[in-house]
Scaffold this motif. Sequence first.
Motif, PDB file in Angstrom:
ATOM      1  N   ALA A 237      -9.240 -26.915  39.606  1.00  0.00           N
ATOM      2  CA  ALA A 237      -9.822 -28.019  39.619  1.00  0.00           C
ATOM      3  C   ALA A 237     -10.066 -28.688  38.276  1.00  0.00           C
ATOM      4  CB  ALA A 237     -11.264 -27.879  40.227  1.00  0.00           C
ATOM      5  N   ILE A 238      -9.915 -29.876  38.119  1.00  0.00           N
ATOM      6  CA  ILE A 238     -10.224 -30.800  36.990  1.00  0.00           C
ATOM      7  C   ILE A 238     -11.730 -31.399  37.373  1.00  0.00           C
ATOM      8  CG2 ILE A 238      -9.375 -32.585  35.542  1.00  0.00           C
ATOM      9  CD1 ILE A 238      -6.796 -31.885  36.252  1.00  0.00           C
ATOM     10  N   CYS A 239     -12.443 -31.539  36.248  1.00  0.00           N
ATOM     11  CA  CYS A 239     -13.732 -32.085  36.420  1.00  0.00           C
ATOM     12  C   CYS A 239     -14.025 -33.144  35.469  1.00  0.00           C
ATOM     13  CB  CYS A 239     -14.855 -31.286  36.515  1.00  0.00           C
ATOM     14  SG  CYS A 239     -15.013 -30.129  37.850  1.00  0.00           S
ATOM     15  N   ASP A 240     -14.636 -34.125  35.778  1.00  0.00           N
ATOM     16  CA  ASP A 240     -14.883 -35.244  34.664  1.00  0.00           C
ATOM     17  C   ASP A 240     -16.308 -34.832  33.840  1.00  0.00           C
ATOM     18  OD1 ASP A 240     -17.218 -35.843  36.153  1.00  0.00           O
ATOM     19  OD2 ASP A 240     -16.361 -37.958  36.941  1.00  0.00           O
ATOM     20  N   ALA A 241     -16.561 -35.575  32.807  1.00  0.00           N
ATOM     21  CA  ALA A 241     -17.623 -35.278  32.191  1.00  0.00           C
ATOM     22  C   ALA A 241     -19.038 -34.990  32.810  1.00  0.00           C
ATOM     23  CB  ALA A 241     -17.810 -36.256  31.039  1.00  0.00           C
ATOM     24  N   PHE A 242     -19.272 -35.521  33.979  1.00  0.00           N
ATOM     25  CA  PHE A 242     -20.381 -35.551  34.778  1.00  0.00           C
ATOM     26  C   PHE A 242     -20.365 -34.316  35.979  1.00  0.00           C
ATOM     27  CE2 PHE A 242     -19.723 -39.755  33.148  1.00  0.00           C
ATOM     28  CZ  PHE A 242     -21.145 -39.814  32.096  1.00  0.00           C
ATOM     29  N   TYR A 243     -19.268 -33.508  35.798  1.00  0.00           N
ATOM     30  CA  TYR A 243     -19.263 -32.443  36.572  1.00  0.00           C
ATOM     31  C   TYR A 243     -18.698 -32.554  37.758  1.00  0.00           C
ATOM     32  CZ  TYR A 243     -22.239 -30.571  32.935  1.00  0.00           C
ATOM     33  OH  TYR A 243     -22.797 -30.169  31.837  1.00  0.00           O
ATOM     34  N   ARG A 244     -18.187 -33.795  38.118  1.00  0.00           N
ATOM     35  CA  ARG A 244     -17.667 -34.280  39.672  1.00  0.00           C
ATOM     36  C   ARG A 244     -16.171 -33.844  39.579  1.00  0.00           C
ATOM     37  NH1 ARG A 244     -20.126 -39.971  38.738  1.00  0.00           N
ATOM     38  NH2 ARG A 244     -18.437 -39.636  37.012  1.00  0.00           N
ATOM     39  N   PHE A 245     -15.492 -33.162  40.644  1.00  0.00           N
ATOM     40  CA  PHE A 245     -14.285 -33.081  41.046  1.00  0.00           C
ATOM     41  C   PHE A 245     -13.399 -34.308  40.687  1.00  0.00           C
ATOM     42  CE2 PHE A 245     -15.972 -29.323  43.090  1.00  0.00           C
ATOM     43  CZ  PHE A 245     -15.388 -28.472  42.177  1.00  0.00           C
ATOM     44  N   ALA A 246     -12.358 -34.325  39.664  1.00  0.00           N
ATOM     45  CA  ALA A 246     -11.244 -35.363  39.891  1.00  0.00           C
ATOM     46  C   ALA A 246     -10.120 -34.950  40.429  1.00  0.00           C
ATOM     47  CB  ALA A 246     -10.940 -35.657  38.521  1.00  0.00           C
ATOM     48  N   TYR A 247      -9.817 -33.694  40.335  1.00  0.00           N
ATOM     49  CA  TYR A 247      -8.517 -33.059  41.307  1.00  0.00           C
ATOM     50  C   TYR A 247      -8.826 -31.964  41.418  1.00  0.00           C
ATOM     51  CZ  TYR A 247      -3.793 -31.513  41.749  1.00  0.00           C
ATOM     52  OH  TYR A 247      -2.806 -31.056  42.509  1.00  0.00           O
ATOM     53  N   VAL A 248      -8.290 -31.380  42.764  1.00  0.00           N
ATOM     54  CA  VAL A 248      -8.601 -30.017  43.188  1.00  0.00           C
ATOM     55  C   VAL A 248      -7.084 -29.737  43.904  1.00  0.00           C
ATOM     56  CG1 VAL A 248      -9.752 -28.307  44.983  1.00  0.00           C
ATOM     57  CG2 VAL A 248     -10.872 -30.369  43.607  1.00  0.00           C
ATOM     58  N   SER A 249      -6.668 -28.424  43.620  1.00  0.00           N
ATOM     59  CA  SER A 249      -5.640 -27.725  44.283  1.00  0.00           C
ATOM     60  C   SER A 249      -6.092 -26.223  44.768  1.00  0.00           C
ATOM     61  CB  SER A 249      -4.331 -27.786  43.324  1.00  0.00           C
ATOM     62  OG  SER A 249      -3.388 -26.893  43.766  1.00  0.00           O
ATOM     63  N   VAL A 250      -5.789 -26.258  46.136  1.00  0.00           N
ATOM     64  CA  VAL A 250      -6.273 -24.736  46.499  1.00  0.00           C
ATOM     65  C   VAL A 250      -4.843 -24.557  47.492  1.00  0.00           C
ATOM     66  CG1 VAL A 250      -7.614 -23.725  48.137  1.00  0.00           C
ATOM     67  CG2 VAL A 250      -8.525 -25.597  47.033  1.00  0.00           C
ATOM     68  N   GLY A 251      -4.802 -23.144  47.133  1.00  0.00           N
ATOM     69  CA  GLY A 251      -3.559 -22.335  48.016  1.00  0.00           C
ATOM     70  C   GLY A 251      -2.153 -21.930  47.207  1.00  0.00           C
ATOM     71  N   ASP A 252      -2.083 -22.293  46.039  1.00  0.00           N
ATOM     72  CA  ASP A 252      -1.093 -21.619  45.627  1.00  0.00           C
ATOM     73  C   ASP A 252      -1.090 -20.191  45.682  1.00  0.00           C
ATOM     74  OD1 ASP A 252       1.146 -23.222  44.461  1.00  0.00           O
ATOM     75  OD2 ASP A 252      -0.514 -24.424  43.371  1.00  0.00           O
ATOM     76  N   THR A 253       0.089 -19.352  45.258  1.00  0.00           N
ATOM     77  CA  THR A 253       0.128 -17.964  45.448  1.00  0.00           C
ATOM     78  C   THR A 253      -0.535 -17.312  44.332  1.00  0.00           C
ATOM     79  OG1 THR A 253       2.251 -17.946  44.634  1.00  0.00           O
ATOM     80  CG2 THR A 253       2.073 -18.063  47.076  1.00  0.00           C
ATOM     81  N   GLY A 254      -1.028 -16.361  44.404  1.00  0.00           N
ATOM     82  CA  GLY A 254      -1.979 -15.487  43.271  1.00  0.00           C
ATOM     83  C   GLY A 254      -0.854 -15.046  42.196  1.00  0.00           C
ATOM     84  N   ARG A 255       0.337 -14.850  42.538  1.00  0.00           N
ATOM     85  CA  ARG A 255       1.426 -14.441  41.469  1.00  0.00           C
ATOM     86  C   ARG A 255       1.547 -15.491  40.511  1.00  0.00           C
ATOM     87  NH1 ARG A 255       6.428 -16.561  42.244  1.00  0.00           N
ATOM     88  NH2 ARG A 255       6.858 -17.671  44.067  1.00  0.00           N
ATOM     89  N   ARG A 256       1.076 -16.842  40.861  1.00  0.00           N
ATOM     90  CA  ARG A 256       1.321 -17.780  39.846  1.00  0.00           C
ATOM     91  C   ARG A 256      -0.010 -17.601  38.543  1.00  0.00           C
ATOM     92  NH1 ARG A 256       4.519 -22.552  42.065  1.00  0.00           N
ATOM     93  NH2 ARG A 256       4.664 -23.135  39.823  1.00  0.00           N
ATOM     94  N   SER A 257       0.440 -18.038  37.567  1.00  0.00           N
ATOM     95  CA  SER A 257      -0.664 -18.088  36.811  1.00  0.00           C
ATOM     96  C   SER A 257      -1.484 -19.376  36.520  1.00  0.00           C
ATOM     97  CB  SER A 257      -0.243 -17.841  35.263  1.00  0.00           C
ATOM     98  OG  SER A 257       0.778 -18.887  34.890  1.00  0.00           O
ATOM     99  N   ASP A 258      -2.473 -19.739  35.854  1.00  0.00           N
ATOM    100  CA  ASP A 258      -3.123 -20.959  35.821  1.00  0.00           C
ATOM    101  C   ASP A 258      -2.263 -21.999  35.219  1.00  0.00           C
ATOM    102  OD1 ASP A 258      -5.558 -19.849  36.993  1.00  0.00           O
ATOM    103  OD2 ASP A 258      -6.612 -20.150  35.098  1.00  0.00           O
TER     104      ASP A 258
END
Length: 170
Positions: free
Chosen positions: A143-164
Amino acid sequence: FRMNATTFEMLLGFVGADIEKQSTVMREPISAGERLCMTIRYLATGQSQQESVQAYRRSPASVTKIIPETCEAIWNRLLQKGYVNTPSTVSAWKAIAHGFETKWDFPNCVGALDGKHIVMRAPEGQGSNRYNYKGSHSIVLMAICDAFYRFAYVSVGDTGRRSDAGVFAK
């Protein structure tokens, strides 16, 4: 659950119909409220699904199915209702950068990024696709958050073998 009862009821109102299961002749289904409780507790505490199995006295198969289904329902409803919107214009990204500069004195920043490997039981037939560097199977939430802790972008579900970094690059 790190949320008040009013917020929980509102969230249950959003997703209740999506996660409610039909009654069968053999047994009563797990209620939408309990499904949401399991999921919120899992997400809020970072505990394993096995701990949810013990806390709610449900089978491992049920818990490993309920949590992803409920997460997907929450995500879809929050998108549909406009609670989560990815900035799509230059001015929206500039507004985020302005927030970081004014609130945190951190210029030219368009978000705070982090990823989390969510441990899971290995799905059948997946091989080592979800096997991560920590020695367990997982999916990646980033996830990417803005300066006020609000989500600006979220990605869920990539396989665990991938790094950040791999998830971010994709």
